[in-house]
Design a protein around this motif. Structure first.
Motif, PDB file in Angstrom:
ATOM      1  N   GLU A   1      72.222  -1.483  39.426  1.00  0.00           N
ATOM      2  CA  GLU A   1      71.131  -2.410  39.115  1.00  0.00           C
ATOM      3  C   GLU A   1      71.238  -3.687  39.942  1.00  0.00           C
ATOM      4  OE1 GLU A   1      71.495  -2.973  34.935  1.00  0.00           O
ATOM      5  OE2 GLU A   1      70.431  -1.103  34.425  1.00  0.00           O
ATOM      6  N   HIS A   2      72.460  -4.168  40.130  1.00  0.00           N
ATOM      7  CA  HIS A   2      72.660  -5.370  40.946  1.00  0.00           C
ATOM      8  C   HIS A   2      72.218  -5.117  42.385  1.00  0.00           C
ATOM      9  CE1 HIS A   2      74.613  -9.139  42.172  1.00  0.00           C
ATOM     10  NE2 HIS A   2      74.987  -8.462  43.255  1.00  0.00           N
TER      11      HIS A   2
ATOM     12  N   ILE B   1      84.590  -7.110  53.160  1.00  0.00           N
ATOM     13  CA  ILE B   1      85.103  -6.782  51.823  1.00  0.00           C
ATOM     14  C   ILE B   1      86.597  -6.511  51.885  1.00  0.00           C
ATOM     15  CG2 ILE B   1      85.039  -5.063  49.990  1.00  0.00           C
ATOM     16  CD1 ILE B   1      82.634  -6.803  49.835  1.00  0.00           C
ATOM     17  N   HIS B   2      87.007  -5.740  52.872  1.00  0.00           N
ATOM     18  CA  HIS B   2      88.420  -5.395  53.053  1.00  0.00           C
ATOM     19  C   HIS B   2      89.242  -6.662  53.241  1.00  0.00           C
ATOM     20  CE1 HIS B   2      91.387  -2.379  55.043  1.00  0.00           C
ATOM     21  NE2 HIS B   2      92.046  -3.414  54.564  1.00  0.00           N
TER      22      HIS B   2
ATOM     23  N   ARG C   1      79.937 -10.194  43.354  1.00  0.00           N
ATOM     24  CA  ARG C   1      80.007 -11.440  44.140  1.00  0.00           C
ATOM     25  C   ARG C   1      80.535 -11.175  45.536  1.00  0.00           C
ATOM     26  NH1 ARG C   1      81.821 -13.681  39.219  1.00  0.00           N
ATOM     27  NH2 ARG C   1      83.995 -13.600  39.909  1.00  0.00           N
ATOM     28  N   ALA C   2      81.556 -10.328  45.646  1.00  0.00           N
ATOM     29  CA  ALA C   2      82.102 -10.008  46.961  1.00  0.00           C
ATOM     30  C   ALA C   2      81.044  -9.349  47.836  1.00  0.00           C
ATOM     31  CB  ALA C   2      83.316  -9.095  46.800  1.00  0.00           C
ATOM     32  N   LEU C   3      80.248  -8.458  47.271  1.00  0.00           N
ATOM     33  CA  LEU C   3      79.183  -7.813  48.039  1.00  0.00           C
ATOM     34  C   LEU C   3      78.117  -8.807  48.444  1.00  0.00           C
ATOM     35  CD1 LEU C   3      78.789  -4.453  46.107  1.00  0.00           C
ATOM     36  CD2 LEU C   3      79.310  -4.685  48.530  1.00  0.00           C
TER      37      LEU C   3
ATOM     38  N   GLY D   1      77.231  -9.492  52.239  1.00  0.00           N
ATOM     39  CA  GLY D   1      75.878  -9.195  52.693  1.00  0.00           C
ATOM     40  C   GLY D   1      75.178 -10.400  53.316  1.00  0.00           C
ATOM     41  N   ALA D   2      75.632 -11.598  52.944  1.00  0.00           N
ATOM     42  CA  ALA D   2      74.998 -12.815  53.464  1.00  0.00           C
ATOM     43  C   ALA D   2      75.570 -13.257  54.803  1.00  0.00           C
ATOM     44  CB  ALA D   2      75.165 -13.950  52.447  1.00  0.00           C
ATOM     45  N   LEU D   3      76.660 -12.604  55.232  1.00  0.00           N
ATOM     46  CA  LEU D   3      77.292 -13.021  56.495  1.00  0.00           C
ATOM     47  C   LEU D   3      76.414 -12.691  57.704  1.00  0.00           C
ATOM     48  CD1 LEU D   3      80.989 -11.940  55.840  1.00  0.00           C
ATOM     49  CD2 LEU D   3      80.035 -14.239  55.764  1.00  0.00           C
TER      50      LEU D   3
END
Length: 465
Positions: A381-382, A419-420, A457-459, A463-465
């Motif tokens: 859903e997020h 992420i890693h 939050r990590a995603l 994703g914003a990078l």
């Protein structure tokens, strides 16, 4: 009183002190696993320099100290709550206790007669049959994982298929025998590996058309394929109970009916999806499982026992034992478990599974499955609401398949690298419908809603990078 060890360089070591140190080290690791980086930095892994084999042994205490100081920090957090790659379950406390004891007891679970260990394995298999709703007519055995379970199942299917045309392949071999086709929709890579190991060849796999928009067999296409092809030997149909990228399920009942109509063997690869049967909310996904000829699954996934552990069931035990029978006067010819798998020497692999099933019971695993599926649904859903990512498939069970809105491999890899490097979660790359994608698999007993918030939050940040 604990014995002193008197074997070569082991003289002077005290087992009680060693086990105490191991316990303390394991406890320290597990207490901090949720705060550790979920994956080790690649630069640090590349920089490791291992010591040479010592002429004079270091002794256990020094070796343990060295490992904990220099190598343990570079282990992954695969036992923890945010390692979402490879459908890794971690280990429940009961399973960990069972695994430690399995090493201490050091039983060779090959033959009956000198130990209750074989009885424990048979009892554990009976409990798994009860958990999944598999009839008692299915006999089983523990193996190293679902890949080995697929090997055993398909070897048994191969024996059965050739027997239908008068060939005992376990005695005569494959020379001159016609090929056997394995029909599948979206098979796991372990099916490819299994047919290669068995000498059937990867080319024996024939892909059946999928239901539009899903990674599952179209039963009508399977029926048409079998009607159109004339095979010299019966076919093997391999169905998925939990497709690797999306967690989707073949319609087992419909596929089974087609297979039976055409005299084909039905194998079900249920490496993780078999556990849907534990939760009434998802048990409909394995409707028709009882019609299979063989079933493969992992215990080190959703059962949450330590690596490596899997199991295989078949209703054709005679064919299975023809393949795996071990001839030797000292081995015996009775109904021993060594005649069911490739291994003669068999670790007491069932004990962790027995311990965790007895500790938590049917209700404990129902709750675990349900909770993991809720975690997957919430992350889905997020992502569906995200401006940076697309959800590529519906969340059917415990796997979330998604991708950056860009379709470029480099953008997918950039997200995974971020992420890693951040250390808060771990995902694996994949391809879905030809598109570079990412998959997250939830199966760890210790994952909580707070962990889902950390992952989200990590995603968002990556994703914003």
């Amino acid at each position: 009183m604990c014995r002193w060890l008197h074997v070569g360089g082991m003289t002077g070591e005290r087992l009680d002190e060693i086990l105490s140190a191991v316990r303390d080290g394991a406890q320290a690791f597990l207490k901090t696993v949720a705060e550790r980086p979920v994956a080790a930095p690649r630069e640090a892994l590349r920089a490791v320099s291992f010591p040479a084999l010592p002429d004079q042994g270091w002794g256990t205490t020094r070796a343990l100290d060295y490992f904990r100081a220099n190598l343990e920090p570079l282990l992954s957090g695969s036992a923890g709550p945010r390692y979402l790659g490879f459908v890794t379950g971690g280990s429940t406390p009961a399973a960990l206790a069972g695994d430690w004891l399995a090493a201490a007891y050091d039983q060779n679970v090959s033959s009956d007669g000198d130990s209750i260990a074989t009885g424990v394995e048979r009892h554990t298999l009976a409990m798994l049959r009860a958990l999944f709703g598999v009839p008692d007519s299915f006999e089983g055995a523990f193996v190293s994982g679902a890949t080995q379970a697929n090997v055993v199942a398909l070897a048994t299917a191969r024996q059965w298929a050739y027997a239908r045309i008068g060939i005992d392949v376990s005695e005569a071999g494959l020379t001159g025998a016609p090929p056997i086709a394995v029909l599948a929709g979206a098979p796991h890579a372990s099916i490819d590996k299994a047919v290669s190991i068995l000498g059937m060849g990867r080319r024996c796999i024939e892909r059946i058309s999928l239901v539009e928009g899903r990674a599952v067999i179209d039963p009508a296409a399977l029926d048409a394929h079998l009607k159109a092809r004339a095979y010299a030997a019966p076919c093997i149909v391999s169905a998925s109970a939990g497709e690797v990228n999306t967690g989707d399920f073949d319609d087992l009942r419909a596929v089974a009916e087609v297979a039976r109509r055409h005299g084909a063997w039905l194998h079900v690869d249920g490496a993780f999806g078999l556990f849907a049967a534990a939760d009434p909310a998802y048990a409909h996904l394995v409707d028709g499982l009882e019609l299979a000829d063989s079933i493969a699954s992992d215990a080190h996934k959703w059962l949450n026992v330590p690596y490596d552990s899997g199991f295989v069931f078949t209703r054709h035990l005679t064919d299975q034992e023809r393949v795996f029978r071990a001839a030797g006067a000292y081995l015996g010819a009775g109904p021993d478990l060594l005649h069911r798998t490739p291994e003669n020497s068999r670790r007491f692999r069932a004990l962790p599974a027995w311990m965790t099933l007895m500790a938590y019971g049917r209700e404990g695993y129902r709750e675990l499955v349900h909770r993991c599926c809720e975690h997957a649904r919430r992350l889905g859903e997020h992502l569906r609401a995200s401006g940076s990512f697309e959800l590529l498939a519906d969340v059917h069970l415990n796997i979330v398949c998604f991708a950056p809105r860009s379709r470029e491999v480099r953008d997918r890899d950039r997200v995974l690298e971020a992420i890693h490097a951040g250390g808060r979660a771990f995902f694996t790359p994949t391809l879905y419908a030809g598109r570079p994608a990412i998959r997250a698999a939830f199966s760890n007993w210790s994952t909580t809603a707070d962990d889902i918030a950390i992952v989200a939050r990590a995603l968002d940040e990556a994703g914003a990078l």
